[in-house]
Scaffold this motif. Structure first.
Motif, PDB file in Angstrom:
ATOM      1  N   VAL B  56       0.853  -1.206   0.000  1.00  0.00           N
ATOM      2  CA  VAL B  56       0.000   0.000   0.000  1.00  0.00           C
ATOM      3  C   VAL B  56       0.886   1.252   0.000  1.00  0.00           C
ATOM      4  O   VAL B  56       0.631   2.215  -0.723  1.00  0.00           O
ATOM      5  N   ILE B  57       1.949   1.212   0.794  1.00  0.00           N
ATOM      6  CA  ILE B  57       2.860   2.363   0.861  1.00  0.00           C
ATOM      7  C   ILE B  57       3.602   2.515  -0.472  1.00  0.00           C
ATOM      8  O   ILE B  57       3.762   3.613  -0.995  1.00  0.00           O
ATOM      9  N   ALA B  64       1.972   8.822  -6.295  1.00  0.00           N
ATOM     10  CA  ALA B  64       2.037  10.175  -5.727  1.00  0.00           C
ATOM     11  C   ALA B  64       0.803  10.494  -4.876  1.00  0.00           C
ATOM     12  O   ALA B  64       0.225  11.579  -4.966  1.00  0.00           O
ATOM     13  N   ILE B  65       0.404   9.519  -4.038  1.00  0.00           N
ATOM     14  CA  ILE B  65      -0.695   9.723  -3.089  1.00  0.00           C
ATOM     15  C   ILE B  65      -0.159  10.574  -1.932  1.00  0.00           C
ATOM     16  O   ILE B  65       0.932  10.323  -1.419  1.00  0.00           O
ATOM     17  N   SER B  66      -0.935  11.554  -1.476  1.00  0.00           N
ATOM     18  CA  SER B  66      -0.443  12.475  -0.441  1.00  0.00           C
ATOM     19  C   SER B  66      -0.574  11.917   0.966  1.00  0.00           C
ATOM     20  O   SER B  66       0.249  12.213   1.844  1.00  0.00           O
ATOM     21  N   PRO B  76      -1.275  -0.774  10.325  1.00  0.00           N
ATOM     22  CA  PRO B  76      -0.224  -1.544   9.645  1.00  0.00           C
ATOM     23  C   PRO B  76       0.890  -1.941  10.606  1.00  0.00           C
ATOM     24  O   PRO B  76       1.010  -1.371  11.702  1.00  0.00           O
ATOM     25  N   ALA B  77       1.706  -2.902  10.194  1.00  0.00           N
ATOM     26  CA  ALA B  77       2.850  -3.340  10.993  1.00  0.00           C
ATOM     27  C   ALA B  77       3.864  -2.199  11.102  1.00  0.00           C
ATOM     28  O   ALA B  77       3.905  -1.299  10.258  1.00  0.00           O
ATOM     29  N   ARG B  82       7.200   2.502   9.281  1.00  0.00           N
ATOM     30  CA  ARG B  82       8.562   3.033   9.058  1.00  0.00           C
ATOM     31  C   ARG B  82       8.777   3.386   7.586  1.00  0.00           C
ATOM     32  O   ARG B  82       9.384   4.406   7.262  1.00  0.00           O
ATOM     33  N   LEU B  83       8.281   2.505   6.700  1.00  0.00           N
ATOM     34  CA  LEU B  83       8.424   2.762   5.260  1.00  0.00           C
ATOM     35  C   LEU B  83       7.687   4.048   4.880  1.00  0.00           C
ATOM     36  O   LEU B  83       8.199   4.861   4.110  1.00  0.00           O
TER      37      LEU B  83
END
Lengths: 142, 129
Positions: B56-57, B64-66, B76-77, B82-83
């Motif tokens: 998803v990230i 280019a999702i804000s 999320p994990a 972190r990502l």
């Protein structure tokens, strides 16, 4: 822009933790070069779709890129099962992805059509049992 | 609409460290299918989803999702958070169901830009899909 760039990233099949890293690195290269945001987005989406196809379907592969003043060209080559019917694979909604891939949000049969949509030129060559090579070009407009 | 407004409308919690709530979004895309996000979302939009994996990230980065809002209280994990921090993509979590989250933002004036773009219908599934 003035200067070109080229490079290569290696891709590992079924490595979902790192899936997208090559496309992310390519995007970073294009950003450093000052390429327009809409061109970067189209390239990143096409590269990511191609990278996910390798991770999902192939044993291993590589992504090569070359950026000139006029265009971005990307070649994604894999050692995988190959595509028996490329015309069918180019059809929106056609997919052979297993359920665990769909559970991750992929495998809905939009990958190759979306690569075509985001690029100015796409060629797909595949040999069943050996692998697939995608080559796409995105023109850089001034 | 600013991200702090969105947070308040959705009773959401920001779970990324470096989230810049001064950013704003003009449109929303909602999906659990990342293939659809890559095909149909607009640059700079807000993504509402119930999927929480690292792809998803990555999808948000490429498209280019804000900002991403996770519904139904799904978190999320840590590795995925972190990502998102690394890619500077703010993550929000709301306990609202997806329908309610979309409804609240629609009520406040946000729209999906893609909804106004006509396109050919998707060809039905072939045998084997």
């Amino acid at each position: 822009m003035g200067n070109g760039a080229d490079g290569i990233f290696f891709l590992t099949g079924k490595d979902f933790n790192n899936a997208g890293t090559a496309s992310s690195n390519l995007k970073a290269v294009l950003e450093r070069m000052g390429i327009a945001q809409d061109i970067i987005r189209r390239t990143a989406i096409a590269a990511f779709e191609a990278e996910m196809n390798v991770v999902i379907y192939a044993v291993a592969g590589m992504m090569k890129y070359r950026v000139t003043d006029t265009e971005i060209s990307v070649t994604v080559q894999d050692m995988g099962q190959g595509i028996p019917n490329i015309d069918l694979a180019m059809t929106e909604g056609y997919s052979t992805a297993p359920d665990h891939i769909r559970a991750m949000g992929f495998g809905s049969g939009m990958g190759l059509p979306n690569i075509k949509k985001n690029t100015d030129n796409l060629s797909v060559n595949s040999i069943v049992g050996e692998g697939t090579t995608l080559e796409f070009v995105i023109q850089i407009k001034d | 609409m600013s991200l702090d407004e969105i947070r308040d409308i959705l009773n959401a919690t920001v779970i990324t460290h470096q989230a810049s709530l001064r950013n704003s979004v003009e449109s929303v895309y909602c999906a659990d299918l990342m293939s659809d996000v890559l095909s149909f979302s607009d640059s700079g939009c807000l993504l509402i989803t119930g999927l929480t994996n690292a792809q998803v990230i990555r999808t948000a980065e490429m498209a280019a999702i804000s900002v991403i809002v996770f519904v139904q209280g799904k978190r999320p994990a840590l590795q995925t958070i972190r990502l998102a921090d690394e890619k500077d993509i703010p993550l929000l979590v709301t306990d609202l169901p997806m329908f309610d989250a979309c409804g609240r933002l629609f009520e406040k004036g946000l729209r999906s830009q893609s909804a106004s773009i006509s396109r050919a219908p998707i060809v039905a599934c072939h045998e084997g899909c």
